[in-house]
Design a protein around this motif. Sequence first.
Motif, short mmCIF file in Angstrom:
data_model
loop_
_atom_site.label_atom_id
_atom_site.label_comp_id
_atom_site.label_asym_id
_atom_site.label_seq_id
_atom_site.Cartn_x
_atom_site.Cartn_y
_atom_site.Cartn_z
N ASP A 101 17.01 32.30 116.73
CA ASP A 101 18.47 32.20 116.65
C ASP A 101 19.08 32.90 117.87
O ASP A 101 18.84 34.08 118.12
N ARG A 102 19.86 32.15 118.65
CA ARG A 102 20.44 32.68 119.89
C ARG A 102 21.37 33.86 119.63
O ARG A 102 21.42 34.80 120.43
N ALA A 103 22.10 33.83 118.52
CA ALA A 103 23.02 34.94 118.22
C ALA A 103 22.24 36.23 117.97
O ALA A 103 22.65 37.31 118.42
N LEU A 104 21.10 36.14 117.28
CA LEU A 104 20.27 37.33 117.04
C LEU A 104 19.64 37.82 118.33
O LEU A 104 19.57 39.03 118.58
N GLU A 106 20.82 37.46 121.32
CA GLU A 106 21.93 38.07 122.08
C GLU A 106 22.23 39.48 121.54
O GLU A 106 22.42 40.43 122.31
N LYS A 107 22.26 39.59 120.21
CA LYS A 107 22.58 40.88 119.59
C LYS A 107 21.54 41.95 119.90
O LYS A 107 21.88 43.10 120.16
#
Length: 172
Positions: A101-104, A106-107
């Motif tokens: 997951d790109r959001a994870l 990134e985070k």
Amino acid sequence: MGQAQSPKQNLAGNDAIKKIKELAEAARTCFFTTKSESGESHSRPMSLQEVDENGVLWFLSAIDSNKDREIKNEDYVELYFMNNSSYEYTFIKGEATVSQDRALIEKYWDSFANAWFDGKDDPRISVIGVKAIDGYYYETKENKAVAMAKMLFAAVTGSKNEDGGVEGELKV
């Protein structure tokens, strides 16, 4: 003479999550243990990114690693955190998931990960989330020097003077 035992303080629910967060984030690095298809345990050092409010421990990984493959086959993992400078030790049993997951990503991306990847857009990056189920912890209530002095005193005198620690089960 019997050996003195540390006081027990078993923790459950949010109290267990808070203790896991406190001790694991202080240690930052753990032995991350998975099982192979043949049932062998494989351990390797891993750097913790965060323990979130739900008791999930987050790590950056590589989708093509043995660890990620083993998690996809068997999601049960064990984490062994040791903060020797504070005499804090934590053992966590949990269920792991692998995500890209790109959001994870990134985070949880940090510059330290550049040692293994070609930047945060590297297609090999994965994020592992370990949902803590239960475990065990041991920590000193005082600083290392005081705990060491108490243990040394007990060893020299043969007394049952405990080391100022507390230990207990963690049930998430």
